[in-house]
Write a protein that holds these residues in place. Structure first.
Motif, PDB file in Angstrom:
ATOM      1  N   GLY A 146       0.803  -1.216   0.000  1.00  0.00           N
ATOM      2  CA  GLY A 146       0.000   0.000   0.000  1.00  0.00           C
ATOM      3  C   GLY A 146       0.831   1.258   0.000  1.00  0.00           C
ATOM      4  O   GLY A 146       0.554   2.206  -0.754  1.00  0.00           O
ATOM      5  N   LYS A 147       1.865   1.289   0.829  1.00  0.00           N
ATOM      6  CA  LYS A 147       2.701   2.488   0.887  1.00  0.00           C
ATOM      7  C   LYS A 147       3.446   2.706  -0.429  1.00  0.00           C
ATOM      8  O   LYS A 147       3.589   3.844  -0.887  1.00  0.00           O
ATOM      9  N   LEU A 148       3.895   1.620  -1.045  1.00  0.00           N
ATOM     10  CA  LEU A 148       4.575   1.755  -2.331  1.00  0.00           C
ATOM     11  C   LEU A 148       3.627   2.344  -3.380  1.00  0.00           C
ATOM     12  O   LEU A 148       3.993   3.245  -4.137  1.00  0.00           O
ATOM     13  N   LEU A 149       2.389   1.841  -3.407  1.00  0.00           N
ATOM     14  CA  LEU A 149       1.420   2.307  -4.394  1.00  0.00           C
ATOM     15  C   LEU A 149       0.953   3.731  -4.105  1.00  0.00           C
ATOM     16  O   LEU A 149       0.761   4.531  -5.024  1.00  0.00           O
ATOM     17  N   LEU A 150       0.786   4.059  -2.837  1.00  0.00           N
ATOM     18  CA  LEU A 150       0.422   5.434  -2.482  1.00  0.00           C
ATOM     19  C   LEU A 150       1.528   6.409  -2.896  1.00  0.00           C
ATOM     20  O   LEU A 150       1.251   7.520  -3.362  1.00  0.00           O
ATOM     21  N   ALA A 151       2.772   5.994  -2.705  1.00  0.00           N
ATOM     22  CA  ALA A 151       3.905   6.869  -3.031  1.00  0.00           C
ATOM     23  C   ALA A 151       3.970   7.202  -4.509  1.00  0.00           C
ATOM     24  O   ALA A 151       4.548   8.219  -4.904  1.00  0.00           O
ATOM     25  N   GLU A 152       3.379   6.367  -5.353  1.00  0.00           N
ATOM     26  CA  GLU A 152       3.415   6.571  -6.798  1.00  0.00           C
ATOM     27  C   GLU A 152       2.255   7.424  -7.311  1.00  0.00           C
ATOM     28  O   GLU A 152       2.207   7.756  -8.490  1.00  0.00           O
ATOM     29  N   LEU A 153       1.319   7.765  -6.450  1.00  0.00           N
ATOM     30  CA  LEU A 153       0.167   8.551  -6.884  1.00  0.00           C
ATOM     31  C   LEU A 153       0.559   9.990  -7.209  1.00  0.00           C
ATOM     32  O   LEU A 153       1.471  10.551  -6.573  1.00  0.00           O
ATOM     33  N   PRO A 154      -0.121  10.617  -8.162  1.00  0.00           N
ATOM     34  CA  PRO A 154       0.066  12.060  -8.374  1.00  0.00           C
ATOM     35  C   PRO A 154      -0.284  12.819  -7.089  1.00  0.00           C
ATOM     36  O   PRO A 154      -1.134  12.376  -6.309  1.00  0.00           O
ATOM     37  N   LYS A 155       0.348  13.949  -6.876  1.00  0.00           N
ATOM     38  CA  LYS A 155       0.189  14.688  -5.631  1.00  0.00           C
ATOM     39  C   LYS A 155      -1.273  15.011  -5.326  1.00  0.00           C
ATOM     40  O   LYS A 155      -1.719  14.896  -4.181  1.00  0.00           O
ATOM     41  N   VAL A 156      -2.026  15.400  -6.339  1.00  0.00           N
ATOM     42  CA  VAL A 156      -3.425  15.779  -6.115  1.00  0.00           C
ATOM     43  C   VAL A 156      -4.224  14.592  -5.590  1.00  0.00           C
ATOM     44  O   VAL A 156      -5.016  14.717  -4.650  1.00  0.00           O
ATOM     45  N   GLU A 157      -4.018  13.420  -6.197  1.00  0.00           N
ATOM     46  CA  GLU A 157      -4.735  12.227  -5.760  1.00  0.00           C
ATOM     47  C   GLU A 157      -4.318  11.818  -4.351  1.00  0.00           C
ATOM     48  O   GLU A 157      -5.160  11.434  -3.520  1.00  0.00           O
ATOM     49  N   LEU A 158      -3.018  11.877  -4.079  1.00  0.00           N
ATOM     50  CA  LEU A 158      -2.537  11.508  -2.752  1.00  0.00           C
ATOM     51  C   LEU A 158      -3.081  12.460  -1.694  1.00  0.00           C
ATOM     52  O   LEU A 158      -3.544  12.023  -0.630  1.00  0.00           O
TER      53      LEU A 158
END
Length: 261
Positions: A146-158
């Motif tokens: 989960g943390k790996l996938l969250l880290a790859e999100l565009p800033k707005v989505e995160l």
């Protein structure tokens, strides 16, 4: 395009899907009142929708009066997962990784603020999270995938996810307790290209995760190796498992058509 989508939107269907989405690994069964609260659907309307879903086999009522997903949901979910090209492509590398390391390995993708488990190869002798199976959802904030996938999100989505994320006290002792703490961990993950969790989800579990990339080079999923905390320290887990993990991730990515690193 948005106007056309709005024109064809069936509100009752959308609300029914919201009800089904209210269930998760942590909310396996829910009373009607809680369903209405989570979905922000008026109680009388929620009652009618749940009754319809129950009649069609998508939810079932327990003796306690709570509701849980029914056979219809499970049938659809497994059919979708079994027909998933990613899952089919990953099978051979995942099995080799499990054989080489002697540990349980998992393939997951991001689903909102949770990780959806798409494939799982278990080592029964060392299994810590026996309740996790294909189709399970776990909080992204406290899982290595989960943390790996969250880290790859565009800033707005995160930013949007973090704005609404709840940090549960029942998570493990090393779990992030604020959005700021999680954001710091995601920054480190983004820099190093892999992720770990050390008793963040639950006591007694450590894991390390690597990225799976699609044809455009973007991260589409993650693979992790999960081990009992009593068996390996975090440092030993990283030193002994990171190389085979990343090799398996690169193999899956190559098979998916990702550009060479």
């Amino acid at each position: 395009m948005e106007a056309a989508q709005s024109e064809y939107r069936v509100e009752a269907l959308a609300r029914g899907l919201r009800i089904l989405s209210a269930f998760s690994e942590q909310r396996a069964a829910l009373p009607l009142k809680r369903i209405a609260e989570l979905t922000e659907i008026p109680l009388p309307t929620a009652f009618r929708l749940v009754a319809t879903l129950e009649a069609e086999g998508f939810v079932e009522r327990l003796p306690s009066g709570e509701y849980q997903p029914g056979p219809g949901v499970l049938t659809l979910g497994f059919a979708a997962l079994q027909g998933n090209d990613l899952v089919d492509t990953a099978q051979a590398p995942l099995r080799k990784l499990a054989a080489d390391t002697g540990q349980s390995v998992n393939l997951g993708a991001l689903h909102g603020d949770q990780v959806l488990y798409l494939a799982r190869i278990r080592n029964e002798a060392r299994l810590v999270t026996s309740n996790v199976q294909v189709g399970s959802l776990l909080p992204a904030a406290v899982t290595s995938m989960g943390k790996l996938l969250l880290a790859e999100l565009p800033k707005v989505e995160l930013d949007e996810l973090l704005r609404h994320m709840r940090f549960e006290r029942r998570w493990g002792p090393n779990a992030p307790r604020t959005a700021g703490a999680l954001r710091s961990r995601l920054t480190a993950v983004r820099k190093q290209g892999w992720s770990s969790q050390d008793e963040e989800l639950t006591i007694g579990l450590r894991s390390i995760a690597g990225p799976v990339r699609g044809p455009d080079g973007a991260v589409v999923a993650a693979v992790n190796i999960a081990v009992p905390a009593s068996e390996l320290t975090l440092a030993k887990l990283v030193s002994s498992m990171r190389a085979p993990l990343l090799h398996a991730c690169a193999d899956i990515s190559r098979r998916l058509g990702a550009p060479a690193a």
